[in-house]
Design a protein around this motif. Structure first.
Motif, mmCIF file in Angstrom:
data_model
loop_
_atom_site.group_PDB
_atom_site.id
_atom_site.type_symbol
_atom_site.label_atom_id
_atom_site.label_comp_id
_atom_site.label_asym_id
_atom_site.label_seq_id
_atom_site.Cartn_x
_atom_site.Cartn_y
_atom_site.Cartn_z
ATOM 1 N N LYS A 58 0.819 -1.022 0.037
ATOM 2 C CA LYS A 58 0.015 0.035 0.013
ATOM 3 C C LYS A 58 0.926 1.241 0.088
ATOM 4 N N LEU A 59 1.965 1.345 0.723
ATOM 5 C CA LEU A 59 2.895 2.718 0.630
ATOM 6 C C LEU A 59 3.369 2.616 -0.498
ATOM 7 N N PRO A 60 3.946 1.678 -1.292
ATOM 8 C CA PRO A 60 4.616 1.914 -2.511
ATOM 9 C C PRO A 60 3.684 2.456 -3.588
ATOM 10 N N SER A 61 2.477 1.746 -3.553
ATOM 11 C CA SER A 61 1.498 2.114 -4.155
ATOM 12 C C SER A 61 1.012 3.519 -4.081
ATOM 13 N N LYS A 62 1.173 4.263 -3.215
ATOM 14 C CA LYS A 62 1.081 5.788 -3.034
ATOM 15 C C LYS A 62 2.101 6.379 -3.396
ATOM 16 N N LEU A 63 3.371 5.992 -3.275
ATOM 17 C CA LEU A 63 4.561 6.645 -3.860
ATOM 18 C C LEU A 63 4.771 6.465 -5.098
ATOM 19 N N LEU A 64 4.447 5.416 -5.687
ATOM 20 C CA LEU A 64 4.885 5.242 -7.164
ATOM 21 C C LEU A 64 3.906 5.820 -7.919
ATOM 22 N N ASN A 65 4.225 6.516 -9.184
ATOM 23 C CA ASN A 65 3.525 7.098 -10.255
ATOM 24 C C ASN A 65 3.873 6.385 -11.546
ATOM 25 N N THR A 66 3.002 6.145 -12.541
ATOM 26 C CA THR A 66 3.273 5.365 -13.800
ATOM 27 C C THR A 66 4.298 6.050 -14.504
ATOM 28 N N GLN A 67 4.537 7.248 -14.449
ATOM 29 C CA GLN A 67 5.426 8.122 -15.268
ATOM 30 C C GLN A 67 7.077 7.391 -14.639
ATOM 31 N N ASN A 126 -3.273 -0.956 -5.943
ATOM 32 C CA ASN A 126 -1.925 -1.424 -5.533
ATOM 33 C C ASN A 126 -1.395 -2.785 -6.358
ATOM 34 N N VAL A 127 -1.818 -2.642 -7.536
ATOM 35 C CA VAL A 127 -1.640 -3.479 -8.521
ATOM 36 C C VAL A 127 -1.060 -2.816 -9.964
ATOM 37 N N LEU A 128 0.201 -3.380 -10.210
ATOM 38 C CA LEU A 128 0.906 -2.827 -11.524
ATOM 39 C C LEU A 128 0.544 -3.782 -12.636
ATOM 40 N N TYR A 129 0.303 -3.179 -13.825
ATOM 41 C CA TYR A 129 -0.217 -4.046 -14.782
ATOM 42 C C TYR A 129 0.819 -3.582 -16.124
ATOM 43 N N TYR A 130 1.382 -4.347 -16.580
ATOM 44 C CA TYR A 130 2.639 -4.205 -17.898
ATOM 45 C C TYR A 130 1.818 -4.679 -18.967
ATOM 46 N N PHE A 131 2.204 -3.992 -20.181
ATOM 47 C CA PHE A 131 1.575 -4.517 -21.406
ATOM 48 C C PHE A 131 2.990 -4.248 -22.410
#
Length: 155
Positions: A58-67, A126-131
């Protein structure tokens, strides 16, 4: 048309000409990073895509942005493909299933064949999706048109 599930959250109709890679074929690919993923291939048109997802805290999901994630992904791929004459073509943003995905396009040499790739990352909670999409550079326009339709079909 068959539908595949991406992390039981999104669906994608398997595009004409593509088939889902089995475990034996998946093990032949050099996929970076962790998490779950699936691959789809159209061998007649020399197209390959991988779709992955990874749960983060949860903490990384708040700190990380897609850019920032896209820039880190590009750096990791650039490092891995350095010996294959990697060249960054540029960064871009694309909507995918209501999410804003950030990514980039690049070129490199795969077994002596000029190859293009486009990669995106999106965040849903809190899930990253990669394409990721790979194609022969000589068929870039037609291949990217297929990729555009695929990205638009994810719901």
């Amino acid at each position: 048309m068959n539908l595949i599930s991406i992390n039981d959250r999104y669906t994608l109709p398997v595009p004409d000409g593509f088939h889902v890679l089995g475990e034996a074929d998946k093990q032949k690919l050099n996929v970076m990073g962790g998490g779950d993923w699936m691959g789809l291939s159209d061998p007649d048109r020399h197209l390959l895509m991988t779709l992955g997802w990874k749960k983060i805290g949860k903490l990384p999901s708040k700190l990380l942005n897609t850019q920032g994630l896209a820039k880190a992904m590009e750096k990791k791929i650039r490092t891995g493909l350095r010996s294959m004459h990697y060249k960054l073509e540029g960064f871009s943003t694309h909507p995918v299933a209501g999410l804003t995905a950030e990514g980039f396009r690049c070129k490199y040499m795969a077994q002596g064949i000029p190859t293009g790739a486009e990669s995106f990352v999106a965040k849903d909670g809190n899930v990253l999706y990669y394409f990721h999409f790979y194609y022969r550079a000589e068929q870039e326009d037609a291949s990217l048109a297929v990729w555009e339709k695929i990205l638009e079909s994810i719901v």
